[in-house]
Every structure is written in C-alpha cells, then in structure tokens.
Design a protein around this motif. Sequence first.
Motif, PDB file in Angstrom:
ATOM      1  N   TYR A  30       0.856  -1.199   0.000  1.00 60.61           N
ATOM      2  CA  TYR A  30       0.000   0.000   0.000  1.00 60.61           C
ATOM      3  C   TYR A  30       0.894   1.252   0.000  1.00 60.61           C
ATOM      4  O   TYR A  30       1.172   1.825   1.069  1.00 60.61           O
ATOM      5  CB  TYR A  30      -0.889   0.039   1.238  1.00 60.61           C
ATOM      6  CG  TYR A  30      -1.779  -1.171   1.456  1.00 60.61           C
ATOM      7  CD1 TYR A  30      -2.784  -1.515   0.554  1.00 60.61           C
ATOM      8  CD2 TYR A  30      -1.631  -1.954   2.598  1.00 60.61           C
ATOM      9  CE1 TYR A  30      -3.602  -2.614   0.783  1.00 60.61           C
ATOM     10  CE2 TYR A  30      -2.455  -3.051   2.838  1.00 60.61           C
ATOM     11  CZ  TYR A  30      -3.432  -3.376   1.921  1.00 60.61           C
ATOM     12  OH  TYR A  30      -4.245  -4.457   2.149  1.00 60.61           O
ATOM     13  N   TRP A  34      -3.842   6.186   2.627  1.00 57.10           N
ATOM     14  CA  TRP A  34      -5.223   5.694   2.755  1.00 57.10           C
ATOM     15  C   TRP A  34      -5.917   6.470   3.861  1.00 57.10           C
ATOM     16  O   TRP A  34      -5.294   6.801   4.880  1.00 57.10           O
ATOM     17  CB  TRP A  34      -5.230   4.205   3.103  1.00 57.10           C
ATOM     18  CG  TRP A  34      -5.446   3.312   1.924  1.00 57.10           C
ATOM     19  CD1 TRP A  34      -6.613   2.708   1.556  1.00 57.10           C
ATOM     20  CD2 TRP A  34      -4.476   2.896   0.951  1.00 57.10           C
ATOM     21  NE1 TRP A  34      -6.430   1.965   0.417  1.00 57.10           N
ATOM     22  CE2 TRP A  34      -5.129   2.056   0.026  1.00 57.10           C
ATOM     23  CE3 TRP A  34      -3.122   3.160   0.763  1.00 57.10           C
ATOM     24  CZ2 TRP A  34      -4.477   1.481  -1.061  1.00 57.10           C
ATOM     25  CZ3 TRP A  34      -2.469   2.589  -0.321  1.00 57.10           C
ATOM     26  CH2 TRP A  34      -3.137   1.765  -1.211  1.00 57.10           C
ATOM     27  N   HIS A  72     -10.665   7.822  -0.466  1.00 58.94           N
ATOM     28  CA  HIS A  72     -10.090   6.718   0.327  1.00 58.94           C
ATOM     29  C   HIS A  72      -8.605   6.534   0.054  1.00 58.94           C
ATOM     30  O   HIS A  72      -7.882   6.061   0.920  1.00 58.94           O
ATOM     31  CB  HIS A  72     -10.920   5.453   0.154  1.00 58.94           C
ATOM     32  CG  HIS A  72     -10.419   4.361  -0.735  1.00 58.94           C
ATOM     33  ND1 HIS A  72     -10.360   4.464  -2.109  1.00 58.94           N
ATOM     34  CD2 HIS A  72      -9.977   3.105  -0.439  1.00 58.94           C
ATOM     35  CE1 HIS A  72      -9.921   3.311  -2.608  1.00 58.94           C
ATOM     36  NE2 HIS A  72      -9.678   2.486  -1.626  1.00 58.94           N
ATOM     37  N   ILE A  73      -8.131   6.940  -1.138  1.00 55.34           N
ATOM     38  CA  ILE A  73      -6.674   6.915  -1.397  1.00 55.34           C
ATOM     39  C   ILE A  73      -6.270   8.243  -2.021  1.00 55.34           C
ATOM     40  O   ILE A  73      -6.921   8.726  -2.952  1.00 55.34           O
ATOM     41  CB  ILE A  73      -6.251   5.814  -2.397  1.00 55.34           C
ATOM     42  CG1 ILE A  73      -6.784   4.434  -2.017  1.00 55.34           C
ATOM     43  CG2 ILE A  73      -4.717   5.748  -2.483  1.00 55.34           C
ATOM     44  CD1 ILE A  73      -6.476   3.345  -3.057  1.00 55.34           C
ATOM     45  N   TYR A  82       1.424  -0.656  -7.304  1.00 50.01           N
ATOM     46  CA  TYR A  82       0.042  -0.768  -6.823  1.00 50.01           C
ATOM     47  C   TYR A  82      -0.937  -0.716  -7.987  1.00 50.01           C
ATOM     48  O   TYR A  82      -0.759   0.045  -8.933  1.00 50.01           O
ATOM     49  CB  TYR A  82      -0.288   0.380  -5.849  1.00 50.01           C
ATOM     50  CG  TYR A  82      -1.699   0.264  -5.301  1.00 50.01           C
ATOM     51  CD1 TYR A  82      -1.969  -0.606  -4.239  1.00 50.01           C
ATOM     52  CD2 TYR A  82      -2.750   0.975  -5.865  1.00 50.01           C
ATOM     53  CE1 TYR A  82      -3.263  -0.748  -3.755  1.00 50.01           C
ATOM     54  CE2 TYR A  82      -4.052   0.835  -5.375  1.00 50.01           C
ATOM     55  CZ  TYR A  82      -4.301  -0.024  -4.323  1.00 50.01           C
ATOM     56  OH  TYR A  82      -5.576  -0.179  -3.841  1.00 50.01           O
ATOM     57  N   GLN A 102     -14.005   6.456   2.721  1.00 53.43           N
ATOM     58  CA  GLN A 102     -13.688   5.350   3.640  1.00 53.43           C
ATOM     59  C   GLN A 102     -14.248   5.692   5.021  1.00 53.43           C
ATOM     60  O   GLN A 102     -14.627   6.844   5.260  1.00 53.43           O
ATOM     61  CB  GLN A 102     -12.163   5.124   3.688  1.00 53.43           C
ATOM     62  CG  GLN A 102     -11.787   3.705   3.366  1.00 53.43           C
ATOM     63  CD  GLN A 102     -10.313   3.412   3.353  1.00 53.43           C
ATOM     64  OE1 GLN A 102      -9.479   4.262   3.638  1.00 53.43           O
ATOM     65  NE2 GLN A 102      -9.984   2.174   3.038  1.00 53.43           N
ATOM     66  N   TRP A 155     -14.561  -1.409  -1.220  1.00 60.98           N
ATOM     67  CA  TRP A 155     -13.400  -0.705  -0.677  1.00 60.98           C
ATOM     68  C   TRP A 155     -13.809   0.492   0.174  1.00 60.98           C
ATOM     69  O   TRP A 155     -12.999   0.989   0.964  1.00 60.98           O
ATOM     70  CB  TRP A 155     -12.475  -0.240  -1.820  1.00 60.98           C
ATOM     71  CG  TRP A 155     -11.698  -1.356  -2.449  1.00 60.98           C
ATOM     72  CD1 TRP A 155     -11.415  -2.574  -1.892  1.00 60.98           C
ATOM     73  CD2 TRP A 155     -11.082  -1.352  -3.742  1.00 60.98           C
ATOM     74  NE1 TRP A 155     -10.667  -3.327  -2.770  1.00 60.98           N
ATOM     75  CE2 TRP A 155     -10.445  -2.613  -3.907  1.00 60.98           C
ATOM     76  CE3 TRP A 155     -11.005  -0.430  -4.780  1.00 60.98           C
ATOM     77  CZ2 TRP A 155      -9.747  -2.953  -5.060  1.00 60.98           C
ATOM     78  CZ3 TRP A 155     -10.301  -0.774  -5.928  1.00 60.98           C
ATOM     79  CH2 TRP A 155      -9.681  -2.014  -6.074  1.00 60.98           C
ATOM     80  N   ASP A 160     -12.772  -4.937   2.559  1.00 59.73           N
ATOM     81  CA  ASP A 160     -12.910  -5.197   1.137  1.00 59.73           C
ATOM     82  C   ASP A 160     -13.701  -6.449   0.763  1.00 59.73           C
ATOM     83  O   ASP A 160     -14.634  -6.400  -0.016  1.00 59.73           O
ATOM     84  CB  ASP A 160     -11.522  -5.309   0.499  1.00 59.73           C
ATOM     85  CG  ASP A 160     -10.655  -4.072   0.735  1.00 59.73           C
ATOM     86  OD1 ASP A 160     -11.034  -3.193   1.511  1.00 59.73           O
ATOM     87  OD2 ASP A 160      -9.579  -3.999   0.117  1.00 59.73           O
ATOM     88  N   ARG A 193      -5.640 -12.802   0.403  1.00 57.60           N
ATOM     89  CA  ARG A 193      -6.175 -11.627  -0.310  1.00 57.60           C
ATOM     90  C   ARG A 193      -7.517 -11.959  -0.970  1.00 57.60           C
ATOM     91  O   ARG A 193      -7.902 -13.125  -1.075  1.00 57.60           O
ATOM     92  CB  ARG A 193      -5.162 -11.195  -1.395  1.00 57.60           C
ATOM     93  CG  ARG A 193      -3.851 -10.659  -0.865  1.00 57.60           C
ATOM     94  CD  ARG A 193      -3.976  -9.285  -0.255  1.00 57.60           C
ATOM     95  NE  ARG A 193      -4.522  -8.317  -1.192  1.00 57.60           N
ATOM     96  CZ  ARG A 193      -4.903  -7.071  -0.868  1.00 57.60           C
ATOM     97  NH1 ARG A 193      -4.769  -6.647   0.376  1.00 57.60           N
ATOM     98  NH2 ARG A 193      -5.403  -6.261  -1.765  1.00 57.60           N
ATOM     99  N   TYR A 199     -11.947  -9.137  -7.465  1.00 58.55           N
ATOM    100  CA  TYR A 199     -11.252  -8.045  -8.152  1.00 58.55           C
ATOM    101  C   TYR A 199     -11.949  -7.641  -9.446  1.00 58.55           C
ATOM    102  O   TYR A 199     -12.008  -6.442  -9.770  1.00 58.55           O
ATOM    103  CB  TYR A 199      -9.770  -8.412  -8.412  1.00 58.55           C
ATOM    104  CG  TYR A 199      -8.873  -7.707  -7.423  1.00 58.55           C
ATOM    105  CD1 TYR A 199      -8.748  -8.192  -6.123  1.00 58.55           C
ATOM    106  CD2 TYR A 199      -8.216  -6.534  -7.756  1.00 58.55           C
ATOM    107  CE1 TYR A 199      -7.961  -7.523  -5.189  1.00 58.55           C
ATOM    108  CE2 TYR A 199      -7.430  -5.855  -6.833  1.00 58.55           C
ATOM    109  CZ  TYR A 199      -7.304  -6.350  -5.561  1.00 58.55           C
ATOM    110  OH  TYR A 199      -6.543  -5.679  -4.636  1.00 58.55           O
ATOM    111  N   TYR A 340      -8.083 -12.081   4.823  1.00 62.55           N
ATOM    112  CA  TYR A 340      -8.404 -10.652   4.888  1.00 62.55           C
ATOM    113  C   TYR A 340      -9.617 -10.377   5.783  1.00 62.55           C
ATOM    114  O   TYR A 340      -9.514 -10.550   6.980  1.00 62.55           O
ATOM    115  CB  TYR A 340      -8.612 -10.196   3.440  1.00 62.55           C
ATOM    116  CG  TYR A 340      -8.171  -8.778   3.090  1.00 62.55           C
ATOM    117  CD1 TYR A 340      -7.150  -8.128   3.730  1.00 62.55           C
ATOM    118  CD2 TYR A 340      -8.809  -8.112   2.042  1.00 62.55           C
ATOM    119  CE1 TYR A 340      -6.769  -6.843   3.351  1.00 62.55           C
ATOM    120  CE2 TYR A 340      -8.434  -6.831   1.649  1.00 62.55           C
ATOM    121  CZ  TYR A 340      -7.412  -6.200   2.312  1.00 62.55           C
ATOM    122  OH  TYR A 340      -7.037  -4.936   1.938  1.00 62.55           O
TER     123      TYR A 340
HETATM  124  C1  DGY Z   1      -6.469  -2.686  -1.507  1.00 59.71           C
HETATM  125  O1  DGY Z   1      -5.876  -2.317  -2.517  1.00 59.71           O
HETATM  126  O2  DGY Z   1      -6.467  -3.852  -1.093  1.00 59.71           O
HETATM  127  C2  DGY Z   1      -7.142  -1.696  -0.689  1.00 59.71           C
HETATM  128  O3  DGY Z   1      -7.742  -2.261   0.425  1.00 59.71           O
HETATM  129  C3  DGY Z   1      -8.132  -0.899  -1.463  1.00 59.71           C
HETATM  130  O4  DGY Z   1      -8.524   0.149  -0.653  1.00 59.71           O
END
Ligand code: DGY
Length: 417
Positions: A30, A34, A72-73, A82, A102, A155, A160, A193, A199, A340
């Motif tokens: 990350y 965030w 959120h980001i 990323y 978020q 998200w 998630d 994950r 995804y 997760y």
């Molecule tokens: C991620 O990329 O896993 C984050 O949790 C998205 O916010």
Amino acid sequence: MDHISLDRQARAILTGNDRGGYTVPTAGLYPYQWNWDSAFAAWGFAQFDVERAWTEVETLIAGQWDSGMVPHILFHQPDPGYFPGPDVWGGTGPIPSSGISQPPVAATFIRAIWEQDRAAGAARARALYPKLVKWHQWFMDWRVENGAVCITHPWEAGRDNAPDWDGAMAGIDPVGVGDYTRRDTAHVDAAMRPTKYDYDRYIWLVQMGRRLGWDDAALKAQNPFRVADPTMTFILMRAHRDLAEMGRTLGEDVGRIEAWIATLERGAEALWNPDLGAYDALDVKAQKFAGCVSNASFLCWYGGLDDDRMRPQIARVWNAVRYPVPSLEPASDRFDAKRYWRGPTWAIMNALISLGLRDQGLTAEAARLRRDTATLIAEHGFAEYFDPHTGAPAGGGTFTWTAAVWLAWASPSAGDD
Ligand code: DGY
C-alpha cells in the motif's frame, strides 16, 4: 519482548512509513495515503509527536473534493507497485485520488489529538472543523438510506472482501472489465487476499464510477452496489458525536450535527437482522440482509448505542477463538481464518470495539479485549491482520495502523486500566 521495546518498535514503524506529511500503511503493498489508515496513524503519532499527528490529518483533508468527499486513497506520487492507480480511478479532486471515501474515523482522532493540547491545537482544529462538517454532510446527502449509511464499493467500507457484500457482488456481471494485472498478490500470499472474482467486480465498479465522472447523483441512480453497512453507520455516528463536541468547544452551532446523530440512531435499527439477532449489512437494492455476524456488528457501542442485545453475540464469538475479535464468526461456512476480512482479527477493529465497550460501561470486557490484543501483537508482531485461532501474522508486515493502535491504546504505556 517487553512493552517498552514494543513501544520503540511501533514508533519506528510509524516513522519508517512516513513519506513526508503522510504515512503509507506499509511499504510495497500500500504505497499511498489511505484515509482511515491515515487517521489511525495520526492517533499513533499523537502519542509522541503531536505536530506530526496534525500534519497527517491536514494532508488527508487537503485531498477533499468540492463535493465534500474525502477520498479513500490519495496518490501523492506515482508507484507502479500498486493497482489500480490514479490513471484507473480518474479522481476529480485537488490531489490525484480514488473516487470513493472510507470510514470517517478522522473526526474522532482529530478530537483526541486536539485534547492532547487544547491551546496549541486550537487554530488547527478550527481550520479543520468546517472541512469535516462538509465531509460528514456529504455522507448524509449521498450515502444514507433510512438512516443507515451505505457503501457504494466494497473498498469504501475498508472491509474489502467481507462476506457482507457477497449478495450484492453476485448481482454484478463484470462484463467488459478487460485485462489487468494485480499487484497485491506480488506482495502478499494470494490465500490472504481477495479472489479474482472479487477483483473483477472491484475494477468493474471503478470503471463505472469513472465513466460517470464520479458524479454522486448519477452513481446513486446507476450503481447496482449499495449496501447499508454497520462499519460506516456506527463509525459515522461516533464521528458525528466527536465533531459536535469539537464544534461546541469552538463555539459553533451544532444543531445540524445533532440532527444527523438522531437520524443515524433511528437508522441503526434498519441494520438489525432479527433472524440473526445481530447488526448486519443490508443490500439496499435487493432489500436482503447478508446474514453475517462480523466484527463491524460489534461497533454498535462505539457508535454510542447502549444496546445489550449484542452482548451474548460477542461472548459467543469471543469464546470461539483464541485471539478475538474475528472479522467473521467462525461458525459461518464462509469463515476463512487467513483471508483478509473473512475471518482474521484486526487490531484496529479491536481498538474501536473496546473503546465502545468502555464508553458503554462494559469496562471489564473493554480491558480484556485490550489485553488480548496487546498479547496478540506482543507474540506475533505488527501485522496487518492475524489468524484468530493461531495468531499467525497475515497480510502486510510492519503495519502503520497496528503500530498506531499499539501506541495509542493496546500498549501498557497507553493504559488506563
Ligand atoms: C487494496 O488495494 O487492497 C485496498 O484495500 C483498497 O482500498
């Protein structure tokens, strides 16, 4: 390891993840700022560097959109490690960003930082206050259904791949999503994950938001994903209370915020699933409960509800694991101890649950959760999350928010019990 060494290690994690004005959750996995991670980071910094704590939240709020939304980001600088990055999101704010928000823990931690030194923080609190009000207003305008706060992307809840969204996710056919390369599984074991199924839908939702220019009205009309979420509802309820308190101290009229609190207090009942006997997520489009007792269900006390109905539930879930509180009750057939938000224990959620228990007078339970979390971190390190049965660390390591809640809450040095 003794707690003084752990305190030192936690401070080193925060400073090591500091990128100058903002903190990354962990290097590699990350690499940006965030939203709720950053607010937790500020709470942690406030234990040893209040100035740096203020800067963290100011950098976060600097990303606020004209609508009031705080993303959120925030993508402060490019990082090919990323996905999905700023080019995929196409955010429209002053700093390259995502297009969703978020859980707004920020007001609560800003109030806590301010309380470290009222006089020194007065000008900074005054400057942030109207921006926080604008952000909270945005939630009330665009995310509330029958008084419960909704998410428009998994998200947005920060949880998630929680099973809370399984029903709404199944309603999405991610047609046309195209090829993409995930980066998260290059950093972390894929078994910890979300899956490709998840995804595809995450990216499909991002593509839809971008196509609609992140226009709130268009998204409200067209987004098939709208789930009323205990995380958002209880965290915003609590954040409103802390914001109102800040407003009173600043001599502001907080009538509007008090009305929001009343709306959410009434609305929380919409999340009560009578068949489950617990607070649950509700798919607003299908009007169907998720059927999940999650760690977010236990945020009711943090929200400020004096609600005994969840007490047997937390006792039951607590007794099912060695390291509470699992993100999903282990009796569920969807429980996965390592994946997760489908089973692991999260120190940050424990901190919020414990603060809520304490505030509602359940002090023995609050103290026990704090001690159990301290043991978990002392035995297994500053991981992103943990297997609730074995305590094995999972996800990213040297994690900012785990270090932050250690310093601000779990460490015996932070203690009030
Ligand atoms: C991620 O990329 O896993 C984050 O949790 C998205 O916010």
